[in-house]
Design an enzyme around this catalytic site. Structure first.
Site, PDB file in Angstrom:
ATOM      1  N   LYS A 154       0.824  -1.192  -0.147  1.00  0.00           N
ATOM      2  CA  LYS A 154       0.069   0.114  -0.029  1.00  0.00           C
ATOM      3  C   LYS A 154       0.978   1.212  -0.067  1.00  0.00           C
ATOM      4  CE  LYS A 154       0.221   1.339   4.732  1.00  0.00           C
ATOM      5  NZ  LYS A 154       0.701   2.525   5.329  1.00  0.00           N
ATOM      6  N   HIS A 184      -0.763  -5.855   5.541  1.00  0.00           N
ATOM      7  CA  HIS A 184      -0.092  -6.600   6.571  1.00  0.00           C
ATOM      8  C   HIS A 184      -0.869  -6.192   7.789  1.00  0.00           C
ATOM      9  CE1 HIS A 184       1.857  -2.527   6.878  1.00  0.00           C
ATOM     10  NE2 HIS A 184       1.526  -2.772   8.145  1.00  0.00           N
ATOM     11  N   LYS A 188      -3.769 -12.784   8.911  1.00  0.00           N
ATOM     12  CA  LYS A 188      -4.910 -13.883   8.852  1.00  0.00           C
ATOM     13  C   LYS A 188      -5.596 -14.160  10.191  1.00  0.00           C
ATOM     14  CE  LYS A 188      -4.514 -17.544   6.052  1.00  0.00           C
ATOM     15  NZ  LYS A 188      -3.906 -18.497   5.239  1.00  0.00           N
ATOM     16  N   GLU A 222      -2.341   6.518  17.839  1.00  0.00           N
ATOM     17  CA  GLU A 222      -0.778   5.961  18.282  1.00  0.00           C
ATOM     18  C   GLU A 222      -0.448   7.153  19.048  1.00  0.00           C
ATOM     19  OE1 GLU A 222       1.233   3.806  14.928  1.00  0.00           O
ATOM     20  OE2 GLU A 222       0.214   5.334  13.918  1.00  0.00           O
ATOM     21  N   ASP A 241      -2.502   6.601   4.815  1.00  0.00           N
ATOM     22  CA  ASP A 241      -1.587   5.838   5.686  1.00  0.00           C
ATOM     23  C   ASP A 241      -2.655   4.721   6.483  1.00  0.00           C
ATOM     24  OD1 ASP A 241       0.838   4.852   6.642  1.00  0.00           O
ATOM     25  OD2 ASP A 241       0.343   5.751   8.632  1.00  0.00           O
ATOM     26  N   HIS A 246      -6.171   0.731   5.485  1.00  0.00           N
ATOM     27  CA  HIS A 246      -6.342  -0.445   6.638  1.00  0.00           C
ATOM     28  C   HIS A 246      -7.723  -0.315   7.147  1.00  0.00           C
ATOM     29  CE1 HIS A 246      -2.200  -0.938   6.043  1.00  0.00           C
ATOM     30  NE2 HIS A 246      -1.833  -0.102   6.865  1.00  0.00           N
ATOM     31  N   LYS A 345      -1.320  10.206  15.209  1.00  0.00           N
ATOM     32  CA  LYS A 345      -0.378  10.219  15.789  1.00  0.00           C
ATOM     33  C   LYS A 345      -0.218  11.295  16.884  1.00  0.00           C
ATOM     34  CE  LYS A 345       2.385   8.281  11.977  1.00  0.00           C
ATOM     35  NZ  LYS A 345       2.535   7.075  12.605  1.00  0.00           N
TER      36      LYS A 345
END
Length: 475
Positions: A154, A184, A188, A222, A241, A246, A345
């Site tokens: 990405k 990522h 899974k 974060e 981002d 995501h 952030k």
């Protein structure tokens, strides 16, 4: 009350493909000397090979930097050592590691790399998006071995138009199931934890709809600041981002209908349909979004400078470090339920969860008193866990309600996120990969909001590093 689930993630020791197809024989990393490769990709490979001692692959590093194969093997060994990777599969990769000085935009160089591969090759583009696009264009002049897999990091494009153009280029090279658009963030284990909770428990799934759910929050806050990532982050911001790349995928897992199976074809189709239905809440991208960036402040014992004073930042870009959007799924099941996606952030507290807040009870019997709040089902991310917050009769006076929590630890998978991504890639199983159509739908939502931002209709606010965000955002 606490319960712990068993570790359900297993990795095959034989290295045989889980899809019934021949596994990848050579993994080619384009951008082999980059930070992504050494910090994330190679450690993930090391963990995978430790769990699968019978797997045999060759590893070719390719980049512009002048290195030799021994130096590349040393880099791989250091990354493997960082995760204590050992065993026959690890030894085999180290003994056969090869490095080729390569211009990823050169068809001649790429042909040389593929000529060095054995078996079915997988090309992993650990490159900036612009260089990846150049490499894909160059591949049109290269004879690709049958079955070649292309893995892209990405962000996939920079907007819907560029994602569609990239999809057309890829479609002229290989079949869709040979393209891995890597996320990522959703390894899974996390994907299956969400799907398992929803579709294997009759208790929850009948309640996950507009009749019972008041709102859903998907948050990834974060405490870290820029951390020397200005080259990428200052052009992407929190919206691209995290939210585009995501959190929209997380929303799709929450809103999608039950797939026929968790195999790649069914799972990707269900996620794509879920993303197709997403739009800004009320159709108003101005009212449905907020953005801000941090100023100087302190987080625990760390003093952070203002974002615009960080090395490599261009203040004229007006890059946001905190983004919040409210979306809805225009489906029969979810219509009218607000989904708030937020990521930022340099915030005072880290928060990584999906919070599903149910509607309030229509009537509380007279005589019951105390602490009364809506029931909340909270799915925590990294580490994965479930917390059910509900009202219970408190200790002492049974007529006074208190807040109770039921918790369950899903347990970590044996592989780290990149190990899980590589597991699917090497077995040619695209279950964790985003489909081309889904990538375009995700960009379509984000493009509407960014257009409102660029027109000046949504102000760029500020918040001190270490705070919860702009003061007027606090509810």
């Amino acid at each position: 009350m606490e319960t712990t689930s068993t570790d359900k993630t297993s990795a095959e020791n034989t290295g045989a493909g889980t899809t019934g197809m021949e596994s990848i024989g050579t993994l080619v990393v384009l951008g082999a000397t980059g930070d992504l490769t050494s910090r994330l990709l190679l450690p993930g490979l090391g963990r995978l090979l430790t769990e699968q001692p019978g797997r045999r692959i060759r590893l070719i590093g390719a980049d512009l930097a002048p290195r030799d194969s021994q130096q590349w093997a040393d880099t791989v060994r250091a990354a493997f050592d960082s995760v204590e990777a050992t065993g026959p599969a690890v030894d085999h990769v180290l003994a056969h590691a090869e490095y080729l000085v390569t211009d990823a935009a050169s068809a001649e160089d790429l042909q040389q790399v593929l000529a060095s591969a054995t078996g079915i090759p997988a090309l992993y583009f650990a490159l900036p998006p612009a260089v990846t696009a150049q490499a894909i264009a160059a591949l049109h002049e290269v004879a690709l071995p049958e079955g070649t897999v292309l893995a892209l990091e990405k962000p996939f494009g920079v907007d819907r138009a560029s994602a569609a153009a990239l999809n057309r280029q890829l479609a002229s090279l290989v079949e869709e199931d040979q393209v891995f658009r890597v996320d990522h963030f959703l390894g899974k284990s996390t994907v299956l934890n969400i799907l398992g909770l929803r579709f294997a428990n009759y208790l929850f799934e009948p309640l996950l709809n507009r009749d019972h759910v008041a709102k859903v929050e998907i948050v990834y806050d974060e405490q870290l600041g820029l951390e020397n990532r200005a080259g990428y982050y200052d052009r992407a911001g929190a919206m691209v981002d995290m939210i585009q790349s995501h959190l929209l995928q997380v929303m799709a897992l929450v809103t999608m209908d039950a797939p026929q199976s968790v195999h790649a074809t069914d799972l990707r189709a269900a996620k794509t349909e879920a993303l197709r239905a997403v739009r800004p809440f009320g159709g108003d991208p101005v009212a449905a979004s907020r953005r801000a960036r941090y100023t100087a402040g302190t987080i625990e014992d760390r003093r952070l400078p203002s974002y615009v004073e960080e090395h490599g930042v261009d203040p004229e870009r007006d890059t946001e470090t905190l983004a919040e959007v409210t979306l809805e799924s225009s489906t029969w099941r979810w219509s009218g339920v607000p989904f708030t996606l937020r990521s930022g952030k340099a915030l005072g507290a880290a928060r990584r969860d999906i919070a599903i807040t149910f509607r309030e009870v229509p009537h509380l019997p007279t005589g019951l008193d105390g602490h009364l709040e809506p029931t909340v089902l909270r799915l925590c991310l990294k580490p994965d866990a479930m917390v059910l917050e509900l009202n219970v009769n408190g200790p002492g006076d049974p007529f006074v309600l208190d807040r109770g929590r039921l918790t369950a630890d899903f347990g970590a998978g044996r592989l780290n996120p990149y190990g899980e991504v590589l597991h699917g890639l090497l077995d040619r199983d695209p279950s964790l990969s985003l489909s081309g159509a889904a990538a375009e739908h995700a960009w379509g939502v984000v493009d509407q909001i960014r257009a409102a931002w660029q027109s000046g209709q949504v102000p760029l606010e500020e918040y001190p590093a270490g705070s919860p965000g702009p003061q007027n955002w606090q509810s």
